[in-house]
Design a protein around this motif. Structure first.
Motif, PDB file in Angstrom:
ATOM      1  N   GLN A 148      40.512  34.628  38.457  1.00 19.23           N
ATOM      2  CA  GLN A 148      40.244  34.549  39.783  1.00 19.23           C
ATOM      3  C   GLN A 148      39.202  35.876  40.003  1.00 19.23           C
ATOM      4  OE1 GLN A 148      43.693  35.576  42.045  1.00 19.23           O
ATOM      5  NE2 GLN A 148      44.977  34.321  40.901  1.00 19.23           N
ATOM      6  N   THR A 149      39.018  36.614  39.081  1.00 21.00           N
ATOM      7  CA  THR A 149      37.980  37.732  39.201  1.00 21.00           C
ATOM      8  C   THR A 149      36.850  37.414  38.546  1.00 21.00           C
ATOM      9  OG1 THR A 149      38.922  39.125  37.387  1.00 21.00           O
ATOM     10  CG2 THR A 149      39.814  39.267  39.694  1.00 21.00           C
ATOM     11  N   GLY A 150      36.828  36.448  37.326  1.00 22.54           N
ATOM     12  CA  GLY A 150      35.765  36.316  36.656  1.00 22.54           C
ATOM     13  C   GLY A 150      35.595  37.437  35.449  1.00 22.54           C
ATOM     14  N   LEU A 151      36.694  38.287  35.396  1.00 19.98           N
ATOM     15  CA  LEU A 151      36.626  39.133  34.463  1.00 19.98           C
ATOM     16  C   LEU A 151      37.222  38.837  32.901  1.00 19.98           C
ATOM     17  CD1 LEU A 151      37.911  42.401  36.557  1.00 19.98           C
ATOM     18  CD2 LEU A 151      35.355  41.804  35.853  1.00 19.98           C
ATOM     19  N   LYS A 152      36.863  39.419  31.837  1.00 19.51           N
ATOM     20  CA  LYS A 152      37.321  39.309  30.456  1.00 19.51           C
ATOM     21  C   LYS A 152      38.267  40.396  30.427  1.00 19.51           C
ATOM     22  CE  LYS A 152      33.624  36.415  28.834  1.00 19.51           C
ATOM     23  NZ  LYS A 152      34.408  35.027  29.040  1.00 19.51           N
ATOM     24  N   ALA A 153      39.091  40.487  29.262  1.00 15.72           N
ATOM     25  CA  ALA A 153      40.130  41.326  29.131  1.00 15.72           C
ATOM     26  C   ALA A 153      39.415  42.459  28.650  1.00 15.72           C
ATOM     27  CB  ALA A 153      41.144  40.872  28.183  1.00 15.72           C
ATOM     28  N   GLY A 154      38.373  42.517  27.899  1.00 16.96           N
ATOM     29  CA  GLY A 154      37.549  43.731  27.384  1.00 16.96           C
ATOM     30  C   GLY A 154      36.870  44.402  28.508  1.00 16.96           C
ATOM     31  N   GLU A 155      36.576  43.680  29.819  1.00  8.46           N
ATOM     32  CA  GLU A 155      36.058  44.399  30.741  1.00  8.46           C
ATOM     33  C   GLU A 155      37.073  45.205  31.778  1.00  8.46           C
ATOM     34  OE1 GLU A 155      32.291  41.561  31.937  1.00  8.46           O
ATOM     35  OE2 GLU A 155      34.334  40.665  32.067  1.00  8.46           O
TER      36      GLU A 155
END
Length: 354
Positions: free
Chosen positions: A43-50
């Motif tokens: 939903q946010t376009g984030l990856k876990a590492g971010e």
């Protein structure tokens, strides 16, 4: 003395939850949690590492083994290394820890998730382990029996009756008919007494489920979400551990937390209340000053789905989702832990005004 606002603006920018089911024997905790984590990050376009900070809420007592929460970290990803924490409580308290982490400036984003599988054992018996170990726990009073004591106290005080309690359950499950993730929805029979005066319809379903939210600060929140749900206030308080030391018909800890969170400063239009038993909604409405014009548990609440250790976080997520969709402007979300509303967390969420 006027209330002091948070140092940083922090918002819920995404929320996801599993379908809540009576049993998930074919799934491990990791397999139950992983799709929810993928959904909320997508939903946010984030990856876990971010993500700047990760915090989870669960209970080893449900899993029946120590440090069981470490297994679900496989669902987050072991590489690259992450800043991570865990609370042995409902995920709402994990959200509180993440909110504090962002307030300190040590993170700008946070992933919060919670899960519970109640189906493998008797959750009514498991919850006796949170009682006073010297006087109450040896008697094994289960969670429904204690809630029945609270309900009977309300009835004896003239604050409700069995018909009114049945109406709470019927309204909640009717609302859940529009919630595709709810375990129960639509017309559900009130059923027989579990422990008088509580019938089956006054009690939460036993089931498994997981939920996750993403928090972000300031401009990050506006970049990740079209209409962030800003946490303008959040606080949690606890009652005396001994049930005989408090008035079971009232919840002063909820009232104090609500005052500190700013609930009473302006009207709210939505209230997502973590009331696993119909009688507890009566108490929470009084403590929070909620009138008939407020939409209470439009998601169905804990009477429609009550995954232990995730139901409180879901209340915050559901309130935030209504703000994201433009269906609410100012909402109060509540989570509870312990017997008879022992510990209570209250958060105020608001959307940007047009």
């Amino acid at each position: 003395m006027p209330r002091t606002g948070p140092a940083r603006d922090v918002a819920v920018v995404a929320f996801a939850q599993s379908d809540h089911l009576r049993r998930t024997d074919e799934l491990s905790e990791v397999e139950m949690v992983m799709p929810v984590l993928h959904q909320v990050l997508a939903q946010t376009g984030l990856k876990a590492g971010e993500i700047g900070f990760t915090c989870s809420g669960s209970s080893d007592y449900l899993a029946g083994r120590a440090f069981s929460f470490t297994m679900t970290l496989d669902g987050v990803g072991a590489w690259p290394p992450i800043s991570e924490s865990h609370v042995e409580m409902d995920g709402a308290w994990a959200l509180y820890e993440a909110w504090v982490k962002i307030q300190t400036g040590e993170a700008d984003t946070a992933l919060v998730y919670a899960y519970g599988k109640s189906s493998p054992g008797s959750v009514r018996d498991v919850l006796t382990r949170q009682l006073d170990p010297y006087y109450l726990a040896p008697l094994w009073p289960d969670s429904v029996a204690l809630a029945a004591l609270q309900a009977q106290a309300l009835i004896d005080a003239g604050e409700t009756d069995e018909d009114a309690l049945a109406a709470v359950g019927a309204r909640s499950r009717a609302a859940a008919g529009a919630n595709p993730h709810a375990q129960l929805g639509g017309t559900v029979p009130q059923g027989d007494y579990q422990v008088r005066p509580l019938r089956t319809g006054d009690c939460p379903p036993i089931g498994d489920g997981a939920a996750a939210v993403v928090l972000a600060a300031g401009d990050n929140a506006r970049r990740l979400c079209a209409r962030p749900a800003w946490i303008t206030g959040i606080d949690h308080r606890i009652e005396a551990h001994g049930l005989g030391l408090r008035d079971l018909t009232d919840s002063p800890s909820t009232r104090i937390a609500a005052e500190r969170a700013g609930v009473f400063e302006r009207p709210v239009d939505t209230a997502e209340l973590h009331a696993p038993f119909s009688s507890q909604e009566v108490i929470l409405r009084k403590a929070l000053g909620i009138g008939a014009d407020v939409a209470v548990n439009p998601s169905g609440g804990a009477l429609a789905a009550n995954p232990v250790m995730a139901a409180g976080l879901i209340r915050i997520g559901e309130a935030a989702a209504r703000i994201h969709r433009g269906e609410s402007d100012r909402a109060v979300a509540h989570a509870t832990s312990g017997p008879c509303l022992q510990q209570n967390l209250v958060a105020v969420l608001e959307g940007d005004r047009a």
